[in-house]
Design a protein around this motif. Sequence first.
Motif, PDB file in Angstrom:
ATOM      1  N   ALA A 109       0.824  -1.122   0.027  1.00 53.17           N
ATOM      2  CA  ALA A 109      -0.128   0.113   0.170  1.00 53.17           C
ATOM      3  C   ALA A 109       0.936   1.178  -0.101  1.00 53.17           C
ATOM      4  CB  ALA A 109      -0.923   0.027   1.166  1.00 53.17           C
ATOM      5  N   ALA A 110       2.029   1.161   0.740  1.00 53.73           N
ATOM      6  CA  ALA A 110       3.037   2.377   0.712  1.00 53.73           C
ATOM      7  C   ALA A 110       3.489   2.631  -0.585  1.00 53.73           C
ATOM      8  CB  ALA A 110       4.020   2.175   1.621  1.00 53.73           C
ATOM      9  N   PHE A 111       3.941   1.551  -1.308  1.00 48.91           N
ATOM     10  CA  PHE A 111       4.401   1.567  -2.578  1.00 48.91           C
ATOM     11  C   PHE A 111       3.363   2.222  -3.624  1.00 48.91           C
ATOM     12  CE2 PHE A 111       5.064  -0.397  -6.915  1.00 48.91           C
ATOM     13  CZ  PHE A 111       6.398   0.049  -7.303  1.00 48.91           C
ATOM     14  N   GLU A 112       1.956   1.876  -3.591  1.00 49.03           N
ATOM     15  CA  GLU A 112       1.247   2.172  -4.372  1.00 49.03           C
ATOM     16  C   GLU A 112       0.811   3.680  -4.238  1.00 49.03           C
ATOM     17  OE1 GLU A 112      -2.104  -0.685  -3.701  1.00 49.03           O
ATOM     18  OE2 GLU A 112      -1.485  -2.054  -4.986  1.00 49.03           O
ATOM     19  N   ALA A 113       0.935   3.940  -2.922  1.00 47.34           N
ATOM     20  CA  ALA A 113       0.836   5.445  -2.643  1.00 47.34           C
ATOM     21  C   ALA A 113       1.832   6.267  -3.318  1.00 47.34           C
ATOM     22  CB  ALA A 113       0.644   5.700  -1.227  1.00 47.34           C
ATOM     23  N   ALA A 114       3.005   5.804  -3.090  1.00 44.73           N
ATOM     24  CA  ALA A 114       4.075   6.576  -3.858  1.00 44.73           C
ATOM     25  C   ALA A 114       4.110   6.742  -5.204  1.00 44.73           C
ATOM     26  CB  ALA A 114       5.427   5.807  -3.506  1.00 44.73           C
ATOM     27  N   GLN A 115       3.497   5.601  -5.900  1.00 45.19           N
ATOM     28  CA  GLN A 115       3.402   5.519  -7.324  1.00 45.19           C
ATOM     29  C   GLN A 115       2.288   6.685  -7.781  1.00 45.19           C
ATOM     30  OE1 GLN A 115       5.820   3.760  -8.875  1.00 45.19           O
ATOM     31  NE2 GLN A 115       4.580   2.339  -9.933  1.00 45.19           N
ATOM     32  N   ARG A 116       1.459   6.862  -6.915  1.00 36.61           N
ATOM     33  CA  ARG A 116       0.402   8.082  -7.049  1.00 36.61           C
ATOM     34  C   ARG A 116       0.912   9.252  -6.935  1.00 36.61           C
ATOM     35  NH1 ARG A 116      -2.613   4.910  -3.513  1.00 36.61           N
ATOM     36  NH2 ARG A 116      -2.611   6.471  -1.992  1.00 36.61           N
ATOM     37  N   GLY A 117       2.055   9.448  -6.321  1.00 37.03           N
ATOM     38  CA  GLY A 117       2.610  10.549  -6.200  1.00 37.03           C
ATOM     39  C   GLY A 117       2.657  11.044  -4.777  1.00 37.03           C
ATOM     40  N   VAL A 118       2.544  10.153  -3.797  1.00 37.59           N
ATOM     41  CA  VAL A 118       2.283  10.540  -2.359  1.00 37.59           C
ATOM     42  C   VAL A 118       3.742  10.405  -1.661  1.00 37.59           C
ATOM     43  CG1 VAL A 118       1.573   9.793   0.003  1.00 37.59           C
ATOM     44  CG2 VAL A 118       0.071   9.686  -2.047  1.00 37.59           C
ATOM     45  N   ARG A 119       4.250  11.328  -1.292  1.00 35.69           N
ATOM     46  CA  ARG A 119       5.355  11.382  -0.213  1.00 35.69           C
ATOM     47  C   ARG A 119       5.450  10.327   0.933  1.00 35.69           C
ATOM     48  NH1 ARG A 119       8.014  16.274   3.033  1.00 35.69           N
ATOM     49  NH2 ARG A 119       6.553  15.365   4.419  1.00 35.69           N
ATOM     50  N   VAL A 120       6.063   9.147   0.902  1.00 39.71           N
ATOM     51  CA  VAL A 120       6.160   8.147   1.792  1.00 39.71           C
ATOM     52  C   VAL A 120       7.314   8.238   2.508  1.00 39.71           C
ATOM     53  CG1 VAL A 120       5.929   5.686   2.351  1.00 39.71           C
ATOM     54  CG2 VAL A 120       4.443   6.751   0.359  1.00 39.71           C
ATOM     55  N   ARG A 121       7.287   8.255   3.900  1.00 36.94           N
ATOM     56  CA  ARG A 121       8.364   8.114   4.665  1.00 36.94           C
ATOM     57  C   ARG A 121       8.270   7.065   5.691  1.00 36.94           C
ATOM     58  NH1 ARG A 121       9.647  14.330   6.684  1.00 36.94           N
ATOM     59  NH2 ARG A 121       7.526  14.094   7.455  1.00 36.94           N
ATOM     60  N   LEU A 122       9.299   6.117   5.695  1.00 37.72           N
ATOM     61  CA  LEU A 122       9.015   5.180   6.819  1.00 37.72           C
ATOM     62  C   LEU A 122      10.392   5.105   7.656  1.00 37.72           C
ATOM     63  CD1 LEU A 122       8.348   3.530   3.879  1.00 37.72           C
ATOM     64  CD2 LEU A 122       7.671   1.767   5.473  1.00 37.72           C
ATOM     65  N   LEU A 123      10.181   5.441   8.873  1.00 37.02           N
ATOM     66  CA  LEU A 123      11.069   5.553  10.142  1.00 37.02           C
ATOM     67  C   LEU A 123      10.788   4.309  10.965  1.00 37.02           C
ATOM     68  CD1 LEU A 123      13.450   6.972  11.553  1.00 37.02           C
ATOM     69  CD2 LEU A 123      11.474   8.341  12.780  1.00 37.02           C
ATOM     70  N   LEU A 124      11.806   3.330  10.997  1.00 37.32           N
ATOM     71  CA  LEU A 124      11.699   1.997  11.564  1.00 37.32           C
ATOM     72  C   LEU A 124      12.990   1.741  12.425  1.00 37.32           C
ATOM     73  CD1 LEU A 124      10.718  -0.042   8.159  1.00 37.32           C
ATOM     74  CD2 LEU A 124       9.380   0.981  10.030  1.00 37.32           C
ATOM     75  N   ASP A 125      12.541   1.220  13.534  1.00 34.44           N
ATOM     76  CA  ASP A 125      13.542   0.877  14.280  1.00 34.44           C
ATOM     77  C   ASP A 125      14.405  -0.315  13.737  1.00 34.44           C
ATOM     78  OD1 ASP A 125      14.758   0.993  17.377  1.00 34.44           O
ATOM     79  OD2 ASP A 125      14.755  -1.055  16.660  1.00 34.44           O
ATOM     80  N   ASP A 126      15.680  -0.443  13.685  1.00 37.60           N
ATOM     81  CA  ASP A 126      16.378  -1.458  13.224  1.00 37.60           C
ATOM     82  C   ASP A 126      16.445  -2.829  13.787  1.00 37.60           C
ATOM     83  OD1 ASP A 126      17.983  -2.167  10.830  1.00 37.60           O
ATOM     84  OD2 ASP A 126      19.857  -2.011  11.895  1.00 37.60           O
ATOM     85  N   ASN A 127      16.112  -3.006  14.893  1.00 40.04           N
ATOM     86  CA  ASN A 127      15.897  -4.063  15.571  1.00 40.04           C
ATOM     87  C   ASN A 127      14.887  -4.854  15.224  1.00 40.04           C
ATOM     88  OD1 ASN A 127      17.157  -5.915  17.376  1.00 40.04           O
ATOM     89  ND2 ASN A 127      15.700  -5.246  18.780  1.00 40.04           N
TER      90      ASN A 127
END
Length: 539
Positions: A109-127
């Motif tokens: 869903a995040a990828f599809e949003a980006a394909q529509r032109g949405v700016r997607v930011r994922l901030l994930l704890d690396d653990n």
Amino acid sequence: MSRAKRWKTVLPAALGLAAAGFALMRANRLPRRDVPSEPPARHRGEPPLARAASERAARNPGQSGVHLLTDGVDAFAARLLLARAAERTLDLQYYIWHGDRTGTLLLEAAFEAAQRGVRVRLLLDDNGIAGLDRVLSALNDHPNIEVRLFNPFRIRYPKAIGFAVDFGRLNRRMHNKSFTVDGAVTIVGGRNIGDEYFGAGDGALFADMDVLAIGPVARDVETDFQRYWDCQSAYPAQQILPRVGARQLAKLRSRASIVERDPSARRYVERLRSLPLVREFVAGELDFEWTEVELISDDPAKTLADLDHERLLAGKLDGAIGDPHRELAIVSGYFVPGEQGAQQLCALARDGVQVTVLTNGYSATDVALVHAGYAPWRKVLLEAGVRLFETAAQVRDAPSKKQRREGNRLGIGSRLRASGSGSFAALRSGASTIHAKTFTADRERVFIGSFNFDPRSLKLNTELGFIIHSPLIAGQVADAFETIVPDAAYAVTLGPDDALTWSCGTGSERTVQRNEPGMGSLDHLLVGVASHLSIGWLL
């Protein structure tokens, strides 16, 4: 053997070990943080979600609207539907993101949003992103997606090596959880992204809890996300993850398609079709409780050094909750009060405040060591008048090993799981395990967020949550301790001989036992030994 010969034997081995340790330390050293310029979000007029939020907030000046998400399947569907409705921005901040059914569908869903032109930011704890390095790297290559890893490991596999050479830094994690769409609608609470967090489809109140919010507090979450995004512990993925080809995105889309067609994911897919949340929200028909809502969170610098109490979420929570005069109810999946917390709760109980705690019993917890940190304080709390309730796993309803294997096969990640999601995590959909983190005071205000009542949340991990000043919501949670909890969890009490007893149910259905549910002789031995170790600060 002479001393000289002994040195000739030992010295090379010692030098080899020292060289290997030094090499590991160098391999785990973080690079200088290099943050590229960030393109602004696209502005194409006010998106429907933002417009609907603005219109409703205008009718309730100074207040925020909150809508509780207690059902696991609904909580997943709400996130996916909001992501599909995003038009401008999608800001996602999580401690754990699994590559299973729900994790795969939300990444798609995040990828599809980006394909529509949405700016997607994922901030994930690396653990908490085991097995997702290649997929996240591929997503990060998309021009509208940026991934940052919080407090990252340089040695990617096995990550445990990093703990061995840099434990002080890597033991501190970002435990925050937020999902914000178009800067106007946000979901904050206890759930990470993974099947076990969205599996409680029976609407059980305390399996986990999220809050969907609009109004001023949604903008506060957006601002807080930016604070973490810009902090020196958030590293651009391209500095940490290996570069991969475009085939990884094709793999993601293929997996998402398989998951959506899989019979075991049917209830998620069907709920997407039937849940009217987004339509009702845009139409102004979704029920919100309008009230004062405060966002409280830790300073992200908490993972770099010890901070003064007032800069910690715990200090802000003390001020916001205040001193309860009548009731204090705590729901915490990981409850380790320690000496200071036990003293505070006991003092309140002795002053006449009804203090009630609901936590996981041994059979329901996914981290046995947490039980070792909690168990020694039970008698102290009970003697002061604190009420204790413990859940117990209902294993007969749990997924089989074959079902769990199939669930993993359909995902894109690894079967390796991050801390806080151990062997019992897969049972959450069929057990009475709780993961929620909720505090209510005097039936007037309630905290819902990521903060557990334990030393790790207090001192080591960053946390985030809402203080909701609503007698309606606080009263609903408090009432559950008198209506739902006695039938769903064991009440722990002291018997005439000062021994612990566990009772469940009411009236003629009430059962009482003197042996701790789910514990055998070996369990008692292991927990007993662990409870005498100086590890409370780690739990």
